[in-house]
Design an enzyme around this catalytic site. Structure first.
Site, PDB file in Angstrom:
ATOM      1  N   LYS A 175     -16.971 -12.349 -20.353  1.00 35.52           N
ATOM      2  CA  LYS A 175     -16.093 -11.831 -21.210  1.00 35.52           C
ATOM      3  C   LYS A 175     -14.612 -11.485 -20.385  1.00 35.52           C
ATOM      4  CE  LYS A 175     -14.104  -8.827 -22.781  1.00 35.52           C
ATOM      5  NZ  LYS A 175     -12.513  -8.988 -22.878  1.00 35.52           N
ATOM      6  N   GLU A 250     -16.636  -3.141  -9.632  1.00 37.33           N
ATOM      7  CA  GLU A 250     -15.228  -3.367  -8.726  1.00 37.33           C
ATOM      8  C   GLU A 250     -14.095  -2.672  -9.389  1.00 37.33           C
ATOM      9  OE1 GLU A 250     -15.074  -4.502  -5.863  1.00 37.33           O
ATOM     10  OE2 GLU A 250     -17.243  -5.546  -5.689  1.00 37.33           O
ATOM     11  N   CYS A 284      -5.567  -4.244  -7.132  1.00 38.85           N
ATOM     12  CA  CYS A 284      -6.380  -3.437  -6.989  1.00 38.85           C
ATOM     13  C   CYS A 284      -6.272  -2.560  -5.913  1.00 38.85           C
ATOM     14  CB  CYS A 284      -7.770  -3.597  -7.274  1.00 38.85           C
ATOM     15  SG  CYS A 284      -8.274  -4.977  -6.378  1.00 38.85           S
ATOM     16  N   GLU A 382      -3.940   5.858  -9.757  1.00 36.68           N
ATOM     17  CA  GLU A 382      -3.571   4.333  -9.630  1.00 36.68           C
ATOM     18  C   GLU A 382      -2.558   4.157 -10.977  1.00 36.68           C
ATOM     19  OE1 GLU A 382      -6.429   1.411 -11.197  1.00 36.68           O
ATOM     20  OE2 GLU A 382      -6.166   0.511  -9.205  1.00 36.68           O
TER      21      GLU A 382
HETATM   22  P1  NAD Z   1      -9.987  -2.485 -17.819  1.00 35.99           P
HETATM   23  O1  NAD Z   1     -11.305  -1.671 -17.206  1.00 35.99           O
HETATM   24  O2  NAD Z   1      -9.029  -1.994 -18.996  1.00 35.99           O
HETATM   25  O3  NAD Z   1     -10.711  -3.736 -18.541  1.00 35.99           O
HETATM   26  C1  NAD Z   1     -11.444  -4.617 -17.778  1.00 35.99           C
HETATM   27  C2  NAD Z   1     -12.263  -5.439 -18.693  1.00 35.99           C
HETATM   28  O4  NAD Z   1     -13.143  -4.625 -19.166  1.00 35.99           O
HETATM   29  C3  NAD Z   1     -11.433  -6.373 -19.586  1.00 35.99           C
HETATM   30  O5  NAD Z   1     -11.956  -7.660 -19.730  1.00 35.99           O
HETATM   31  C4  NAD Z   1     -11.780  -5.483 -20.831  1.00 35.99           C
HETATM   32  O6  NAD Z   1     -11.858  -6.242 -22.004  1.00 35.99           O
HETATM   33  C5  NAD Z   1     -13.204  -5.207 -20.764  1.00 35.99           C
HETATM   34  N1  NAD Z   1     -13.703  -3.777 -21.338  1.00 35.99           N
HETATM   35  C6  NAD Z   1     -12.869  -2.805 -21.798  1.00 35.99           C
HETATM   36  N2  NAD Z   1     -13.620  -1.934 -22.548  1.00 35.99           N
HETATM   37  C7  NAD Z   1     -14.990  -2.454 -22.462  1.00 35.99           C
HETATM   38  C8  NAD Z   1     -16.073  -1.827 -22.875  1.00 35.99           C
HETATM   39  N3  NAD Z   1     -16.353  -0.609 -23.700  1.00 35.99           N
HETATM   40  N4  NAD Z   1     -17.210  -2.593 -22.779  1.00 35.99           N
HETATM   41  C9  NAD Z   1     -17.327  -3.673 -21.886  1.00 35.99           C
HETATM   42  N5  NAD Z   1     -16.130  -4.214 -21.617  1.00 35.99           N
HETATM   43  C10 NAD Z   1     -15.017  -3.474 -21.844  1.00 35.99           C
HETATM   44  O7  NAD Z   1      -9.093  -2.911 -16.692  1.00 35.99           O
HETATM   45  P2  NAD Z   1      -7.830  -3.861 -16.671  1.00 35.99           P
HETATM   46  O8  NAD Z   1      -6.741  -2.903 -17.343  1.00 35.99           O
HETATM   47  O9  NAD Z   1      -8.138  -4.986 -17.519  1.00 35.99           O
HETATM   48  O10 NAD Z   1      -7.600  -4.142 -15.152  1.00 35.99           O
HETATM   49  C11 NAD Z   1      -6.951  -3.075 -14.439  1.00 35.99           C
HETATM   50  C12 NAD Z   1      -8.112  -2.205 -13.565  1.00 35.99           C
HETATM   51  O11 NAD Z   1      -8.850  -3.141 -12.831  1.00 35.99           O
HETATM   52  C13 NAD Z   1      -7.414  -1.543 -12.563  1.00 35.99           C
HETATM   53  O12 NAD Z   1      -8.040  -0.149 -12.406  1.00 35.99           O
HETATM   54  C14 NAD Z   1      -7.698  -2.130 -11.091  1.00 35.99           C
HETATM   55  O13 NAD Z   1      -7.779  -1.444 -10.130  1.00 35.99           O
HETATM   56  C15 NAD Z   1      -8.960  -2.798 -11.574  1.00 35.99           C
HETATM   57  N6  NAD Z   1      -9.243  -3.667 -10.570  1.00 35.99           N
HETATM   58  C16 NAD Z   1     -10.218  -3.824  -9.610  1.00 35.99           C
HETATM   59  C17 NAD Z   1     -10.284  -4.810  -8.801  1.00 35.99           C
HETATM   60  C18 NAD Z   1     -11.520  -4.639  -7.751  1.00 35.99           C
HETATM   61  O14 NAD Z   1     -12.005  -5.811  -7.169  1.00 35.99           O
HETATM   62  N7  NAD Z   1     -11.942  -3.511  -7.326  1.00 35.99           N
HETATM   63  C19 NAD Z   1      -9.775  -5.987  -8.871  1.00 35.99           C
HETATM   64  C20 NAD Z   1      -8.817  -5.985  -9.881  1.00 35.99           C
HETATM   65  C21 NAD Z   1      -8.675  -4.896 -10.871  1.00 35.99           C
END
Ligand code: NAD
Length: 484
Positions: A175, A250, A284, A382
């Site tokens: 997804k 992650e 991130c 963040e």
């Molecule tokens: P997000 O948590 O809003 O979304 C991430 C994913 O989760 C998306 O595909 C979203 O559709 C899905 N999602 C949202 N609600 C959900 C639910 N209830 N159940 C299942 N899936 C759901 O994050 P974002 O805004 O897309 O990305 C930014 C964040 O990601 C930042 O906090 C960043 O630090 C983190 N990030 C971490 C890494 C790492 O490797 N540690 C890498 C990149 C980004």
């Protein structure tokens, strides 16, 4: 070379491209132009069970293949990505707004290297070995994987899950983030073109809170591999835990870059600013807290300001551009919200933080912030945008304490005139990856990546990344084991 054509308004499940019944249409926009660049189905929650069933059928087929077949498949996918490098680079640049040259490097060339690294790791992985008790220890793919990815480095984040999952013999339901589903569908088309069996890689487009939630709530998967925010990751981990499914998480970061007194301040600050502002700071592991000796703070702020003001913010396709837009209007509002609250808190925005002078697009000039208290929001949370906070430390122990004073622990940087000393101090930092004197990601992407503390559980890349997708079975009394 002919371009790959990806069926419009379709997701990819069980080897079929289609628009599920009751799906709504979701528009994907280019954040630099605000134009619609694609439409994908917004799958309803009920669709999750269909996708999981397709992946279960895929797992039956794929887990029965040989390691060599799986390794060769990863190599064929890498070749297909290389053949279509330009098309995939342009697509991801259009989806996230990152400059084209960065998209080509980070979203095509790096994932290609990750795929090839997993072909090699799979060939030498201890799939079946004997322990000291004379039992066989068998490693095999754990089952169906639900992979959930964010938008910031979309292809890299997908391949960091897909490559080891396929190497292990798992099948995947992906997804992708709402904002960037087109590159995921492009990868599905490449997988189809190389003959990956039906149901092994499935892409479900739609809202995280709807079909993403339904996938995680489903029965029938063994692992959820999630990259995204702490808030959603915490919830995903709880749901998976209630099912006794594994969750690899992650999550976010607020990574420090510590400059010690014997470091070359100019090089350290210039490099940190550039590392922080990669992908418009939507990274991130960006070093977002620059910690410098107290008596060098003003000098460091001046250097950081100069570098920030040298950025060319604009059209990602223009080769002179060094920073594209933020991914969405909402993300730009999140970032400007952090900056205005920081100002109300007494912080000084030395430069940047303004909507850049384009008619369209979600551009923002990169910001340097100082005069922040250690307990303030901007120093601890963040931001996920082009914002670097510069703070003072009072020597080695204070710097390490300040670096570790965070709920996150994804990454850190240490700068010293003596790299041996820096490497020694790196061992005192609670983070999954520590970089000495600005060293870049190695060309061979096998060093483990992941978080301490609330930055997550589990590791990606290299052999540790493969371990996440493997189940372990002991066969006691295996007659093929010698009695000796
Ligand atoms: P997000 O948590 O809003 O979304 C991430 C994913 O989760 C998306 O595909 C979203 O559709 C899905 N999602 C949202 N609600 C959900 C639910 N209830 N159940 C299942 N899936 C759901 O994050 P974002 O805004 O897309 O990305 C930014 C964040 O990601 C930042 O906090 C960043 O630090 C983190 N990030 C971490 C890494 C790492 O490797 N540690 C890498 C990149 C980004």
């Amino acid at each position: 070379m002919a371009e790959i054509s990806v069926p419009s308004n379709s997701l990819f499940v069980g080897g079929r491209w289609y628009r599920p019944e009751a799906a709504a249409d979701f528009e994907v926009r280019n954040p630099a132009t605000e134009e619609v660049i694609g439409i994908v189905p917004e799958a309803p929650a009920e669709f999750a069970s269909e996708a999981i069933a397709a992946a279960q059928a895929g797992f039956e087929l794929w887990s029965a293949t040989s390691v060599e077949t799986r390794a060769k498949t990863l190599e064929r996918l890498a070749e297909a990505m290389e053949v279509h490098r330009s098309q995939l680079g342009r697509l991801t640049s259009a989806e996230i707004g990152t400059p084209l040259k960065d998209a080509l490097g980070g979203q095509v060339d790096l994932p290609v290297r990750v795929l090839r690294s997993y072909a090699e790791i799979a060939r030498r992985y201890p799939w079946d070995e004997r322990d000291e008790a004379g039992s066989s220890v068998v490693r095999e793919g754990a089952g169906v994987v639900v992979a959930i990815t964010p938008w910031n480095f979309p292809v890299h984040q997908i391949i960091a899950k897909l490559a080891p999952a396929l190497a292990a013999g798992c099948s995947v339901v992906l997804k992708p983030a709402e904002l960037t589903p087109l590159n995921a569908l492009f990868l599905a088309a490449l997988c189809e073109s190389i003959g990956l069996p039906d149901g092994v890689f499935n892409v479900v487009t739609g809202q995280g809170s709807v079909v993403g939630e339904a996938l995680v709530q489903s029965d029938g998967y063994e692992i959820v591999s999630f990259t995204g925010s702490l808030k959603v990751g915490r919830h995903v981990g709880e749901v998976a835990g209630s099912k006794i499914a594994r969750a690899a998480l992650e999550l976010g970061g607020k990574s420090p870059a510590i400059v010690f007194v014997d470091a070359d301040l100019t090089v350290a600050v210039q490099t940190t600013v550039r590392n922080c502002f990669v992908n418009a700071g939507q990274k991130c592991n960006a070093p977002t807290r620059l910690l410098v000796p107290r008596n060098r703070l003003d000098e460091a702020v001046a250097i950081a300001k100069e570098v920030a003001e040298s950025y060319v913010v604009g059209d990602p396709n223009d080769p002179s551009t060094t920073m594209g837009p933020l991914v969405s209007a909402a993300q730009r509002e999140v970032v400007t919200g952090f900056l205005s609250r920081a100002q109300s808190d007494g912080a000084r925005i030395v430069t940047g933080g303004r909507a850049a002078q384009q008619d369209r697009g979600y551009f923002l000039t990169p910001a340097i912030v100082t005069d922040v208290s250690r307990s303030s929001e901007i120093a601890r949370e963040e931001v996920f945008g082009p914002v670097l906070v510069v703070m003072a430390h009072d020597g080695e122990d204070d710097a390490i304490a300040l670096a570790n004073d965070s709920e996150y622990g994804l990454s850190a940087e240490v700068w010293s005139g003596d790299p041996g000393r820096a490497a020694h101090l790196a061992r005192r930092i609670k983070a999954g990856q520590v970089r000495v004197n600005g060293v870049r990601t190695p060309a061979l992407p096998v060093s483990p990546f992941g978080g301490y503390k609330r930055s997550g559980n589990g590791r990606e890349l290299g052999e540790f990344g493969l371990d996440e997708f493997v189940e372990i079975k002991a066969v006691l009394g295996d007659p093929t084991v010698s009695e000796a």
